[in-house]
Enzyme design. Structure first.
Site, PDB file in Angstrom:
ATOM      1  N   HIS A  82       0.351   9.934  -6.033  1.00  0.00           N
ATOM      2  CA  HIS A  82      -0.624   8.843  -5.986  1.00  0.00           C
ATOM      3  C   HIS A  82      -1.931   9.286  -6.603  1.00  0.00           C
ATOM      4  O   HIS A  82      -2.450  10.344  -6.283  1.00  0.00           O
ATOM      5  CB  HIS A  82      -0.876   8.404  -4.539  1.00  0.00           C
ATOM      6  CG  HIS A  82      -1.883   7.298  -4.461  1.00  0.00           C
ATOM      7  ND1 HIS A  82      -1.547   5.988  -4.715  1.00  0.00           N
ATOM      8  CD2 HIS A  82      -3.209   7.300  -4.218  1.00  0.00           C
ATOM      9  CE1 HIS A  82      -2.637   5.237  -4.622  1.00  0.00           C
ATOM     10  NE2 HIS A  82      -3.656   6.008  -4.321  1.00  0.00           N
ATOM     11  N   SER A 183      -6.678   3.618   4.238  1.00  0.00           N
ATOM     12  CA  SER A 183      -6.189   2.548   3.368  1.00  0.00           C
ATOM     13  C   SER A 183      -5.120   3.075   2.417  1.00  0.00           C
ATOM     14  O   SER A 183      -4.008   2.519   2.320  1.00  0.00           O
ATOM     15  CB  SER A 183      -7.389   1.980   2.587  1.00  0.00           C
ATOM     16  OG  SER A 183      -6.979   1.150   1.530  1.00  0.00           O
TER      17      SER A 183
HETATM   18  N1  URA Z   1      -8.045   2.468  -2.885  1.00  0.00           N
HETATM   19  C1  URA Z   1      -7.445   1.951  -1.797  1.00  0.00           C
HETATM   20  O1  URA Z   1      -6.255   1.670  -1.816  1.00  0.00           O
HETATM   21  N2  URA Z   1      -8.176   1.731  -0.691  1.00  0.00           N
HETATM   22  C2  URA Z   1      -9.491   2.023  -0.621  1.00  0.00           C
HETATM   23  O2  URA Z   1     -10.092   1.804   0.409  1.00  0.00           O
HETATM   24  C3  URA Z   1     -10.104   2.558  -1.759  1.00  0.00           C
HETATM   25  C4  URA Z   1      -9.354   2.775  -2.877  1.00  0.00           C
END
Ligand code: URA
Ligand code: CA
Length: 430
Positions: A82, A183
């Site tokens: 990622h 997140s």
């Molecule tokens: N990318 C995400 O998926 N979430 C965030 O909060 C910031 C960047």
């Protein structure tokens, strides 16, 4: 539980328990905890932070808020990568076929571009016929057959994150390291990989502009993943200038193919080798970074990595002729060059500005529902530290109309600075 008391606890610097965080996240998703309370909580977290244990608990609650992909029908260690998002960052399209050709099992779910950063799914859709929307069973059988698939998210991945992110976006609470970590990791953990290599970007074009913030984010995400039983590694890499030379969907696919053809090297390939080596180590296929890089270099020079991309394109319904001749992909017809006004050394090739210029030409989205122009973009000709002569091209722009070209040129022209003093290229891998 009384929500105002939980907000107060965080506001005053306390630590929330796993049960409390689960109650808040579940309540937000069900609608029992209203947006105004979650907004206040996010602001309290923004100021007070969360420890790794709290962040892992929040991540876990978010992960199980929707569907969790079960990849157990795929044999082997499923490895994913990622990136926190950048400009000219085509790593997935180079890395995934290389790792698969070296024996890794790559079952990858990617996203679309938002803001000035590109998304792998949009890039893949510049290949005629390519399907990113496989069903879970098609996805699993393809990975079992060829060791590689790159698809959009199947099912409803981490709905809690969608809701929370939308709230953060309008309450000035996006820039909180624990909230960002939760997140990103909630989505990664829900998509089922056993091993995850993170590429955390730092520099002007990155989410984390400062190195120390990138380091904190990387360490926190590794800890969250480890606590969730995954094999984790992270690299921090430069995003002060674009990673590759191409910015824009089909232009980046062309660059990825030319990289896999062995025609171009540079920063993009170097980062792919470093990330890929960690993916092979976590997969148990290499003992060291050196061994991993050697396996990947062999996959590349033998043509097996390019063959793997061809196989994936064919398996997902795309026309694979582009892996022989990438310039048959759609490329916008209006072109223009930005040239150096004076000679000297390139001082700046600002990733954020170039990302915005590509967006102004239609390559990106400002809102989720926007369409993207797959054929437009920028190919940078010079990197920080390069010598230039007066009048030499710094970049070539591709746009679908003269009007869009003017908008692109206005912004992209500001990305470059040339000066008399020699400068060293920025560190690529921290
Ligand atoms: N990318 C995400 O998926 N979430 C965030 O909060 C910031 C960047
Ligand atoms: Ca991305």
């Amino acid at each position: 539980m009384r929500v105002p008391e939980l907000i107060m606890k965080k506001r005053d610097g306390g630590e929330l328990t796993e049960a409390e965080l689960k109650y808040l996240i579940d309540g937000m998703v069900s609608g029992e905890v209203p947006d105004y309370q979650m907004s206040a909580l996010c602001m309290a977290i923004y100021f007070r932070g969360m420890c790794a244990r709290e962040t892992a608990a929040m991540t876990q609650a978010m992960t199980v808020s929707g569907s969790v992909v079960n990849l157990s029908a795929i044999s082997g260690i499923k490895v994913d990568k990622h990136s926190t998002g950048g400009v000219g960052d085509t790593t997935t399209l180079v890395l995934a076929p290389m790792v698969a050709a070296a024996g890794g099992v790559v079952a990858k779910m990617s996203g679309r571009g938002l803001g000035h950063t590109g998304g792998t799914l949009d890039k893949l859709e510049s290949i005629p016929g390519f399907r990113v929307g496989l069903s879970e069973s098609e996805f699993i059988s393809q990975v079992n057959r060829i060791g590689l698939a790159v698809v959009g998210q199947t099912g409803d991945i981490a709905p809690a994150d969608k809701k929370l992110y939308a709230l953060r976006d309008v309450t000035a609470t996006v820039e909180s390291i624990p909230l960002i970590a939760a997140s990103i990791m909630s989505k990664k953990l829900a998509t089922g990989a056993d091993a995850i290599v993170l590429d955390v970007k730092t520099g002007s074009g990155a989410f984390m502009q400062k190195l120390e913030d990138a380091q904190k984010l990387a360490e926190l995400m590794v800890e969250i993943g480890t606590l969730a039983g995954r094999r984790m590694a992270a690299l921090i890499t430069d995003m002060s200038q674009p990673l590759g030379m191409a910015i824009g969907n089909s232009l980046e696919v062309i660059e990825a193919i030319e990289t896999l053809q062995g025609k171009v090297g540079g920063r993009l390939l170097e980062v792919c080798l470093e990330l890929g080596a960690r993916m092979l180590i976590l997969s148990g296929l290499a003992e060291s970074t050196e061994e991993g890089k050697a396996l990947l270099s062999d996959a590349l020079s033998s043509g097996r990595a390019l063959d793997k991309l061809t196989q994936m394109i064919e398996a997902q319904g795309g026309d694979s002729a582009c892996t022989r001749d990438p310039w048959i992909l759609p490329v916008a017809r209006c072109t223009a060059e930005i040239r150096a006004e004076q000679g000297g050394y390139v001082q700046r090739v600002d990733a954020l500005t170039l990302g915005r210029a590509a967006m102004a030409m239609g390559a990106g989205r400002s809102r989720k529902e926007d369409d993207v122009d797959l054929a437009c973009g920028i190919v940078v000709a010079k990197s920080i530290g390069d010598a230039v002569k007066p009048g030499e091209p710094l970049a070539k722009l591709y746009a679908s109309s003269e009007r869009l070209m003017r908008e692109g040129l206005d912004t992209a022209g500001q990305a470059f600075a040339v000066g008399a003093a020699p400068v060293a290229p920025p560190t690529l891998i921290y």
